[in-house]
Write a protein that holds these residues in place. Structure first.
Motif, PDB file in Angstrom:
ATOM      1  N   GLY A  32       0.810  -1.216   0.000  1.00  0.00           N
ATOM      2  CA  GLY A  32       0.000   0.000   0.000  1.00  0.00           C
ATOM      3  C   GLY A  32       0.841   1.263   0.000  1.00  0.00           C
ATOM      4  N   TYR A  46      -5.291   6.061  -2.692  1.00  0.00           N
ATOM      5  CA  TYR A  46      -4.715   4.814  -2.196  1.00  0.00           C
ATOM      6  C   TYR A  46      -4.312   3.986  -3.408  1.00  0.00           C
ATOM      7  CZ  TYR A  46      -6.975   5.359   2.422  1.00  0.00           C
ATOM      8  OH  TYR A  46      -7.367   5.778   3.665  1.00  0.00           O
ATOM      9  N   TYR A  48      -2.777   0.031  -3.917  1.00  0.00           N
ATOM     10  CA  TYR A  48      -2.401  -1.175  -3.183  1.00  0.00           C
ATOM     11  C   TYR A  48      -2.746  -2.419  -3.989  1.00  0.00           C
ATOM     12  CZ  TYR A  48      -7.399  -1.074  -1.942  1.00  0.00           C
ATOM     13  OH  TYR A  48      -8.766  -1.029  -1.979  1.00  0.00           O
TER      14      TYR A  48
END
Length: 149
Positions: A32, A46, A48
Motif C-alpha cells: 500500500g 490509495y 495497493y
C-alpha cells in the motif's frame, strides 16, 4: 478503503457458501501507498494490491474468476479496458491440497481516490466512486440489444 469490503460482499453474493463459512475468505492489503494529487490540495489516492485468499476451496474456479472480473468491470474498469494494465490485472496462485481442494490466492492492483477538504477547521474526506467505463457501457448496451432488450 472501501473496495476490499465491497469485493467481499460481491463474492458472498456470487458464492453464498462463503457467508456460511466466512473464515474461508481472507483479504490482505499489500504494497500500500498514498499518492498525493500534486495539486496543492490534501486529496490523495490509495494504491495497493488486494490479495484475496479462498482457503480449502472445492468449487469451480470459474465461479470465482467471473465474480472478480464482474466486480472489476464496475469498480476498477481501467484494469480490464486498458491493454497495458489488463495483462497484470488479475494474478493468481493455487496451492493444490487434494484432488478437489485448493487454497486460491488472487491479487488485484487497486486504487481509491479520496477528496479531502477543510470544513469549519476540520478535515472531511470522501471516497470517490470510479467513473463508468466507456467500453463497459458500450458492451453492456450491445449485449442488451443482442438479447432483444
Amino acid at each position: 478503503m472501501k473496495k476490499p469490503t465491497a469485493l467481499r460482499m460481491h463474492l458472498i453474493a456470487a458464492m453464498p457458501h462463503l457467508d456460511r463459512d466466512p473464515d474461508k475468505l481472507l483479504m490482505f492489503v499489500d504494497e500500500g501507498r498514498i499518492l498525493g494529487t500534486g495539486t496543492g490540495t490534501r486529496s490523495y489516492e490509495y494504491q495497493y494490491t488486494l490479495n484475496l485468499i479462498l482457503t480449502n476451496f472445492g468449487g469451480n474456479p470459474d465461479a470465482v474468476m467471473v465474480a472478480v472480473v464482474d466486480w472489476l468491470a464496475t469498480n476498477q474498469p481501467e484494469q480490464l479496458d486498458n491493454n497495458e494494465r489488463r495483462r497484470d490485472a488479475i494474478q493468481f496462485e493455487a496451492d493444490i491440497l487434494s484432488d478437489d481442494l485448493v487454497d486460491l490466492s488472487i491479487k488485484l492492483p487497486l486504487t481509491e481516490r479520496v477528496i479531502a477538504r477543510q470544513v469549519e477547521g476540520r478535515w472531511e474526506t470522501k471516497a470517490i466512486d470510479e467513473p463508468p467505463s466507456v467500453e463497459t457501457d458500450w458492451l453492456t448496451n450491445f449485449e442488451r440489444r443482442a438479447a432483444g432488450g
